[in-house]
Design a protein around this motif. Structure first.
Motif, PDB file in Angstrom:
ATOM      1  N   LYS A   1       0.851  -1.186   0.000  1.00 19.37           N
ATOM      2  CA  LYS A   1       0.000   0.000   0.000  1.00 19.37           C
ATOM      3  C   LYS A   1       0.890   1.240   0.000  1.00 19.37           C
ATOM      4  N   GLN A   2       0.347   2.335  -0.497  1.00 19.56           N
ATOM      5  CA  GLN A   2       1.094   3.587  -0.507  1.00 19.56           C
ATOM      6  C   GLN A   2       1.566   3.951   0.895  1.00 19.56           C
ATOM      7  N   LYS A   3       0.699   3.762   1.863  1.00 24.76           N
ATOM      8  CA  LYS A   3       1.012   4.071   3.260  1.00 24.76           C
ATOM      9  C   LYS A   3       2.214   3.277   3.751  1.00 24.76           C
ATOM     10  N   ASP A   4       2.274   1.995   3.378  1.00 23.33           N
ATOM     11  CA  ASP A   4       3.380   1.139   3.812  1.00 23.33           C
ATOM     12  C   ASP A   4       4.713   1.664   3.288  1.00 23.33           C
ATOM     13  N   ILE A   5       4.741   2.033   2.027  1.00 24.89           N
ATOM     14  CA  ILE A   5       5.983   2.523   1.430  1.00 24.89           C
ATOM     15  C   ILE A   5       6.374   3.858   2.036  1.00 24.89           C
ATOM     16  N   ALA A   6       5.408   4.746   2.197  1.00 26.94           N
ATOM     17  CA  ALA A   6       5.686   6.058   2.794  1.00 26.94           C
ATOM     18  C   ALA A   6       6.346   5.887   4.162  1.00 26.94           C
ATOM     19  N   GLU A   7       5.811   5.009   4.966  1.00 30.90           N
ATOM     20  CA  GLU A   7       6.372   4.781   6.300  1.00 30.90           C
ATOM     21  C   GLU A   7       7.787   4.221   6.214  1.00 30.90           C
ATOM     22  N   GLN A   8       8.011   3.293   5.302  1.00 29.05           N
ATOM     23  CA  GLN A   8       9.314   2.648   5.196  1.00 29.05           C
ATOM     24  C   GLN A   8      10.405   3.583   4.689  1.00 29.05           C
ATOM     25  N   ILE A   9      10.034   4.587   3.896  1.00 30.01           N
ATOM     26  CA  ILE A   9      11.072   5.505   3.407  1.00 30.01           C
ATOM     27  C   ILE A   9      11.078   6.826   4.168  1.00 30.01           C
TER      28      ILE A   9
END
Length: 67
Positions: free
Chosen positions: A17-25
């Motif tokens: 999900k977009q949210k997952d990637i945002a958090e990871q980077i």
């Protein structure tokens, strides 16, 4: 392929999900969404984090292809 389309394709392929990637980077969800919309492009540090996350090269991430 444009960076934003390549980014979205790799995200969907990774089933994230977009949210997952945002958090990871380390950026906001809205910031990430703007990458996929083509409104902004990440700096080199974020590009490296994205490539590492997807386990692909920077060339592949940005949609660069050789003739």
């Amino acid at each position: 392929m444009n960076f934003n389309k390549s980014l979205k394709a790799h995200r969907l392929k990774a089933n994230l999900k977009q949210k997952d990637i945002a958090e990871q980077i380390g950026i906001s969800l809205r910031g990430y969404q703007q990458y996929e919309q083509g409104k902004y492009e990440p700096d080199i540090a974020k590009l490296i984090k994205l490539a590492n996350l997807f386990k692909i090269s920077l060339d592949e991430l940005v949609g660069r292809k050789f003739p």
